[in-house]
Design a protein around this motif. Structure first.
Motif, PDB file in Angstrom:
ATOM      1  N   GLY A 126       0.793  -1.217   0.000  1.00  0.00           N
ATOM      2  CA  GLY A 126       0.000   0.000   0.000  1.00  0.00           C
ATOM      3  C   GLY A 126       0.827   1.269   0.000  1.00  0.00           C
ATOM      4  N   MET A 127       0.198   2.348   0.400  1.00  0.00           N
ATOM      5  CA  MET A 127       0.826   3.660   0.332  1.00  0.00           C
ATOM      6  C   MET A 127       1.988   3.803   1.303  1.00  0.00           C
ATOM      7  SD  MET A 127      -2.475   6.154  -0.189  1.00  0.00           S
ATOM      8  CE  MET A 127      -1.457   7.547  -0.620  1.00  0.00           C
ATOM      9  N   ILE A 128       1.868   3.156   2.477  1.00  0.00           N
ATOM     10  CA  ILE A 128       2.955   3.238   3.441  1.00  0.00           C
ATOM     11  C   ILE A 128       4.215   2.592   2.888  1.00  0.00           C
ATOM     12  CG2 ILE A 128       2.228   1.128   4.664  1.00  0.00           C
ATOM     13  CD1 ILE A 128       3.795   4.211   6.324  1.00  0.00           C
ATOM     14  N   GLU A 129       4.065   1.473   2.177  1.00  0.00           N
ATOM     15  CA  GLU A 129       5.226   0.793   1.608  1.00  0.00           C
ATOM     16  C   GLU A 129       5.831   1.624   0.480  1.00  0.00           C
ATOM     17  OE1 GLU A 129       5.700  -3.531   1.473  1.00  0.00           O
ATOM     18  OE2 GLU A 129       5.544  -3.306  -0.713  1.00  0.00           O
ATOM     19  N   ILE A 183       9.673   2.954   0.313  1.00  0.00           N
ATOM     20  CA  ILE A 183      10.550   2.720  -0.844  1.00  0.00           C
ATOM     21  C   ILE A 183      11.168   4.042  -1.310  1.00  0.00           C
ATOM     22  CG2 ILE A 183      10.604   2.024  -3.281  1.00  0.00           C
ATOM     23  CD1 ILE A 183       8.424  -0.064  -2.562  1.00  0.00           C
ATOM     24  N   GLU A 184      10.349   5.086  -1.402  1.00  0.00           N
ATOM     25  CA  GLU A 184      10.866   6.404  -1.810  1.00  0.00           C
ATOM     26  C   GLU A 184      11.939   6.897  -0.846  1.00  0.00           C
ATOM     27  OE1 GLU A 184       7.465   8.881  -1.894  1.00  0.00           O
ATOM     28  OE2 GLU A 184       6.591   7.966  -3.701  1.00  0.00           O
ATOM     29  N   GLN A 185      11.672   6.740   0.440  1.00  0.00           N
ATOM     30  CA  GLN A 185      12.630   7.181   1.445  1.00  0.00           C
ATOM     31  C   GLN A 185      13.906   6.346   1.418  1.00  0.00           C
ATOM     32  OE1 GLN A 185      12.492   9.831   3.836  1.00  0.00           O
ATOM     33  NE2 GLN A 185      10.961  10.483   2.330  1.00  0.00           N
ATOM     34  N   ALA A 186      13.772   5.065   1.137  1.00  0.00           N
ATOM     35  CA  ALA A 186      14.930   4.175   1.061  1.00  0.00           C
ATOM     36  C   ALA A 186      15.831   4.558  -0.105  1.00  0.00           C
ATOM     37  CB  ALA A 186      14.463   2.728   0.921  1.00  0.00           C
ATOM     38  N   GLY A 221       4.903   6.868   9.302  1.00  0.00           N
ATOM     39  CA  GLY A 221       3.704   7.129   8.518  1.00  0.00           C
ATOM     40  C   GLY A 221       2.451   6.805   9.325  1.00  0.00           C
ATOM     41  N   ARG A 222       1.436   7.645   9.185  1.00  0.00           N
ATOM     42  CA  ARG A 222       0.154   7.406   9.853  1.00  0.00           C
ATOM     43  C   ARG A 222      -0.906   7.166   8.803  1.00  0.00           C
ATOM     44  NH1 ARG A 222      -1.745  11.731  12.125  1.00  0.00           N
ATOM     45  NH2 ARG A 222      -2.982  10.707  13.736  1.00  0.00           N
TER      46      ARG A 222
END
Length: 530
Positions: A51-54, A58-61, A75-76
C-alpha cells in the motif's frame, strides 16, 4: 533464500541497497513486524505491508541510498495530521532504513608489488577493489584479497577500457613502464581521486606529455603525483600506507596533518580576522597559503563593493571562491572547525567579535578598515594586529599596518599609529573621487549592471529607490554592492575602473596583497618575540 541471505549476497557484490525494518506500530497497521530490501532502481525483496505506506518507505529508502545515510521514517494511516498517508486505517508505523553495498570503489592499475600491498590495506578499510594489468601472472588470485575483481587486457590500455571509472572511483596507477599510457587514458575520467606513482622528475615529464596531447591544466592539477603522504616510505607496505592515508584524506574531506596540530587542540596557528572585505580577503589568502588556520567575522549584510574578491560575499551566497580558496558561511564554532578541516575559510556573522572568547585564537587581525576602532583590544588574543588609522600600536593592539598608498604602504608599526585617513581614493588612470559611486540618499540598492561589465560614461549603473546612478566615466564595473541592500547617504556603492578590459576584477589587488604580506610578517615577528 531468506531476506538476510539476499542482503549478504548484495553486500558481497557491493550492490547499493537499503534494508528497512519495522520498529514500532500502533492501531491498524498493515504489518507489525517485517523487513524489506530496496534497491536503487526501486525493486524490492520482502515487504513492510504494501500500500501507500510501503511506497513511501521505498521512496525514502532510495533517497537514503543516494545520500548514503540511514534514517527513521514514520507514517500514519490517516488523511490529515502529521505524517498522514491519505488512508483511513487509522494505524501508524515507524520504520528504520539502513544502507549497505556502498563500499568505495578502488581501481588499481598495475598489479605489481606496490598495488598488491595497497589492495591488502584497502581491503581491511572496506574498499571494493578492482585490479587491471596486461600480464596474467601478475594478476594471480593469491596476490590479492578475496573478492578482488581482476581485469586482464592484451595491453594496459585495453585493460583500462574494460574498467568502470566514475565520479565515486579512487584510482591508483602504479606500473613498471606503462604509466604514460595509463595516465593518458585515466586523466580524462571524472574520478574522485587519481594517484600516479612516479618520481618528481618523471611527474614533470608525464605532465608535459599530458599538456602536449591537449589535457587541460585543471585536470592535470587533480592528479595526485608524486603519490601519498611524505612519511619516508620505502617498502611496498609502507608506500601502501602512505597512499591509503592520502586516499582517506580525500574520501573523508579531511585536512590531513598531525592530530596534535588540530585547531581544536593547538591554537598557535589560529587567526581570527575581523572583516571579510577585499583587503581582509587578501590578508586571509596570504595567511591561509602560509599555513595559518583562518576564520573571519563580519556583519550580517556587509556593504562590500568588490564582491568578486571578498569572502564576505559568502554571507549572501553561502559559498565563494577567490584565487582557488573557498570561504563558506559558518553557523557556529563546530562548523568553524569542520570547514577548517576541509581546507576552507569559515566566515561568521559576529559584529562584536564575541566568537574570540569561544575560539581562543592566537591572533586577531582587525581588517574592518572603518578608519576607527570598533572594539578591538589587546585582550582579544595573545597577539593583535590592526589595519589603517584609528589604532594606537602598543595601546589598542600590538601592531598597526599602514594602508595608505605610497612609499609606506604595508609598513608595520609596533609603537604609534599610521598616517591619518586622507579620504582620497587611490589614483587609477588619473581618476580618484570621480571613479567612486556613492549613494545620494538613504534607500534600497537596485543594480542594472553586473561586476565585470564594461560601461560608458552616462550608462545607468543602479538606482537608490527611484534615483538613477549613472557611470561618471567609461570603464569596467570593478565594484558594486549587492542588489536589494539598504544603504545610507554617502555610502560607497560602486567603483568604475577606467582601465576597462585591462582591469582585473577577479583577483586580489596589489594593495591587498602587499598588506597581507605585512600582516604575515607582523604575526611571525610577534610570535617569535613571545
Amino acid at each position: 533464500m531468506n531476506i538476510f541471505a539476499h542482503a549478504a549476497q548484495l553486500e558481497e557484490l557491493n550492490t547499493p541497497f537499503a534494508l528497512t525494518n519495522i520498529l514500532e506500530t500502533s492501531g491498524s497497521a498493515p504489518r507489525h513486524q517485517g523487513q524489506m530490501i530496496v534497491k536503487l532502481d526501486g525493486s524490492i525483496i520482502g515487504t513492510v505491508g504494501g500500500g501507500m505506506i510501503e511506497r513511501y518507505v521505498i521512496e525514502q529508502a532510495i533517497e537514503a541510498i543516494k545520500q548514503r545515510e540511514p534514517r527513521v521514517v514514520k507514517g500514519r494511516m490517516t488523511r490529515t495530521g502529521p505524517d498522514a498517508m491519505g488512508m483511513d486505517c487509522g494505524g501508524s508505523m515507524t520504520v528504520h532504513i539502513d544502507v549497505f553495498g556502498l563500499r568505495a570503489p578502488l581501481v588499481l592499475i598495475g598489479a605489481g608489488h606496490v598495488n598488491r600491498a595497497v589492495a591488502k590495506a584497502a581491503h581491511v578499510l572496506g574498499f571494493d577493489i578492482t585490479v587491471a594489468d596486461a600480464f596474467a601472472d601478475s594478476l594471480a588470485e593469491e596476490h590479492f584479497p578475496q573478492g578482488s575483481k581482476l581485469i586482464l587486457g592484451n595491453t594496459m590500455e585495453e585493460a583500462i577500457d574494460k574498467l568502470t571509472i566514475n565520479s565515486a572511483s579512487y584510482v591508483v596507477i602504479a606500473t613498471n613502464h606503462q604509466d604514460k599510457d595509463a595516465i593518458s587514458k585515466v586523466v580524462k575520467q571524472d574520478a574522485k581521486y587519481i594517484g600516479l606513482m612516479a618520481s618528481k622528475r618523471k611527474v614533470q615529464t608525464l605532465f608535459t606529455h599530458l599538456r602536449n596531447i591537449g589535457i587541460s591544466d585543471e585536470r592535470i592539477a587533480n592528479v595526485y603525483s608524486p603519490i601519498g603522504f611524505s612519511i619516508g616510505a620505502e617498502t611496498p607496505e609502507e608506500i601502501a600506507i602512505s597512499i591509503m592515508a592520502e586516499i582517506l584524506k580525500v574520501k573523508n574531506s579531511a585536512a590531513g596533518g598531525l592530530m596534535k596540530d588540530d585547531t581544536r587542540i593547538n591554537r598557535k596557528r589560529l587567526v581570527l580576522i575581523r572583516g571579510a572585505g577585499d583587503i581582509a580577503t587578501g590578508v586571509a589568502i596570504r595567511l591561509h597559503n602560509s599555513g595559518f588556520k583562518v576564520v573571519m567575522t563580519d556583519i550580517a549584510k556587509p556593504s562590500v563593493i568588490r564582491r568578486s574578491v571578498a569572502f564576505a560575499q559568502c554571507l549572501f551566497d553561502y559559498s565563494v571562491t577567490v584565487e582557488g580558496i573557498t570561504a563558506k558561511k559558518a553557523d557556529c564554532s563546530n562548523s568553524v572547525y569542520k570547514l577548517i578541516d576541509q581546507g576552507m575559510i569559515p566566515v561568521l556573522v559576529d559584529e562584536q567579535c564575541t566568537s574570540a572568547a569561544k575560539l581562543h585564537p592566537s591572533f586577531v587581525v582587525d581588517a574592518i578598515l572603518a578608519k576607527r576602532n570598533l572594539g578591538t583590544s589587546k585582550e582579544l588574543a595573545p597577539h593583535t594586529v590592526a589595519l589603517g588609522p584609528g589604532f594606537m600600536a602598543g595601546v589598542d593592539c600590538d601592531a598597526v599596518i599602514e594602508t595608505n598608498r605610497g612609499h609606506h604602504l604595508g609598513r608595520i608599526i609596533y609603537q604609534g599609529e599610521t598616517a591619518p585617513n586622507t579620504g582620497v581614493p587611490g589614483n587609477i588612470g588619473g581618476y580618484t573621487h570621480q571613479r567612486v559611486l556613492r549613494a545620494p540618499h538613504a534607500g534600497v540598492m537596485h543594480c542594472h549592471v553586473k561586476l565585470g561589465d564594461i560601461v560608458k560614461e552616462g550608462d545607468l549603473i543602479a538606482q537608490i529607490n527611484d534615483t538613477p546612478i549613472n557611470a561618471p566615466l567609461s570603464g569596467k564595473v570593478r565594484g558594486l554592492l549587492n542588489d536589494e541592500l539598504e544603504v545610507y547617504e554617502g555610502l560607497k556603492i560602486g567603483d568604475i575602473d577606467p582601465r576597462g578590459e585591462d582591469a582585473d576584477h577577479l583577483s586580489v589587488s596589489d594593495k591587498a596583497r602587499a598588506i597581507g604580506g605585512s600582516v604575515l610578517e607582523a604575526l611571525l615577528q610577534l610570535e617569535m618575540q613571545s
